[in-house]
Design an enzyme around this catalytic site. Structure first.
Site, PDB file in Angstrom:
ATOM      1  N   GLY A   5       2.765  -0.352   1.299  1.00 47.61           N
ATOM      2  CA  GLY A   5       1.917   0.186   0.042  1.00 47.61           C
ATOM      3  C   GLY A   5       1.247   1.170   0.439  1.00 47.61           C
ATOM      4  O   GLY A   5       1.479   2.037   1.804  1.00 47.61           O
ATOM      5  N   CYS A   6       0.360   1.319  -0.186  1.00 51.85           N
ATOM      6  CA  CYS A   6      -0.828   2.333   0.280  1.00 51.85           C
ATOM      7  C   CYS A   6      -1.368   2.214   1.428  1.00 51.85           C
ATOM      8  O   CYS A   6      -1.856   1.038   2.004  1.00 51.85           O
ATOM      9  CB  CYS A   6      -1.945   2.242  -0.841  1.00 51.85           C
ATOM     10  SG  CYS A   6      -3.192   3.523  -0.588  1.00 51.85           S
ATOM     11  N   PHE A   7      -1.515   3.275   2.325  1.00 48.85           N
ATOM     12  CA  PHE A   7      -1.736   3.062   3.878  1.00 48.85           C
ATOM     13  C   PHE A   7      -3.437   2.763   3.749  1.00 48.85           C
ATOM     14  O   PHE A   7      -3.965   2.412   4.894  1.00 48.85           O
ATOM     15  CB  PHE A   7      -1.227   4.017   4.882  1.00 48.85           C
ATOM     16  CG  PHE A   7      -1.407   5.505   4.261  1.00 48.85           C
ATOM     17  CD1 PHE A   7      -2.635   5.910   3.459  1.00 48.85           C
ATOM     18  CD2 PHE A   7      -0.756   6.388   4.906  1.00 48.85           C
ATOM     19  CE1 PHE A   7      -2.562   7.193   2.995  1.00 48.85           C
ATOM     20  CE2 PHE A   7      -0.713   7.710   4.301  1.00 48.85           C
ATOM     21  CZ  PHE A   7      -1.683   8.181   3.442  1.00 48.85           C
TER      22      PHE A   7
END
Length: 303
Positions: free
Chosen positions: A137-139
């Site tokens: 997902g979002c880093f």
């Protein structure tokens, strides 16, 4: 996914066959790992390969969970495909008594790409530090979590696994480059092992949602493990098999396991994003709850 030539598409996507004795890997005997040409998922180790004198590369074993078997419509043969992307590999035969395992995976060379042992199979004893690369997902979320672990020396946000020869945030967010947002981790295996990193990874995201984490949707948010060596391939497959057997999630795990290729560092404004912008709405509503939950569970692993 790799870009394919027209002939590679014919074999891998249209289930064609290359001419016997024409493939690159028919008599190949180097040490390393054979990966899927389309998605780079590790398929076979060099020790699985043997000379069957049949005109195509032959293997008498496979990396656990890498190959799917499907009987042909006429019932005469069993097709083998890459379990991860469905790419056609060839057919599997039993009862020929060519090796002690009595099985032959007959695989088109064009369906595979070889990764030499120097690239994929570095032993931990040869290095004081090791690398791990995960997409979950979002880093921003993932970086914040792994940065806190004792034994993790550095965590860099970036992009991996795409078709383009370069990557930037806008291009990756468009979904057209096929890159995933990832964290590129340097860790000390004497302090924290790879299995612990896998445990944290699967605690910090939902591995059953395809190309999505919460409201973040797109291939850049896919669940993926980029393996740096064959030990990581084995560890990741074994871990996923264990989680599946435990039935922790009601839906199947869709996490990809792919050979590490090229990492592109994200723009500098992404570095330590949660630490620098913790009061922003996204950080408060998305990153912080996930961070607090995982850190509470792994309090004994924190720096």
């Amino acid at each position: 996914m790799n870009n394919l030539t027209e002939f590679e598409k014919y074999v891998i996507e249209q289930k064609g066959t290359e001419r016997p004795f024409s493939g690159e890997y028919v008599d190949y005997d180097a040490q390393g790992v054979y990966c899927c040409k389309k998605c780079l998922a590790p398929l076979y180790k060099s020790e699985h390969k043997f000379n069957a004198h049949c005109g195509w590369p032959a293997f008498d074993d496979e990396i656990a969970g890498a190959v799917k078997r499907t009987p042909d419509a006429d019932g005469r043969r069993v097709e083998i495909t890459c379990h991860q992307c469905g790419g056609h590999l060839g057919h599997v035969f039993e009862g020929e008594m060519l090796t002690d395992k009595n099985i032959r995976h007959c695989v088109n060379s064009v369906s595979m790409v070889f990764k030499p042992v120097e690239e994929l199979n570095q032993l931990a004893s040869q290095k004081s530090t090791q690398k791990a690369t995960f997409g979950a997902g979002c880093f921003w979320c993932v970086e914040a979590i792994f940065t806190q672990l004792n034994g993790v020396l550095s965590v860099q946000s970036g992009y991996c696994g795409g078709n383009a020869c370069d990557a930037n945030y806008d291009a990756v967010c468009s979904g057209k480059t096929a890159h995933a947002e990832v964290v590129h981790i340097t860790f000390d295996p004497n302090i924290i092992n790879y299995e612990t990193l896998l445990t944290v990874l699967f605690e910090s995201h939902d591995p059953t949602t395809l190309n999505q984490q919460g409201n973040d949707k797109g291939p850049q948010y896919r669940s993926v493990i980029f393996a740096h060596n064959s030990q990581q391939v084995d560890a990741a497959n074994t871990f996923i098999e264990y989680l599946t057997a435990q039935r922790i999630w009601p839906n199947p795990i869709v996490t990809q396991i792919t050979a590490f290729d090229t990492f592109y560092a994200a723009e500098s404004y992404h570095d330590d994003y949660f630490a620098k912008h913790g009061e922003q709405p996204y950080c408060q509503l998305v990153v912080k709850p996930k961070f607090d939950k995982v850190m509470a569970k792994f309090a004994d692993k924190r720096k």
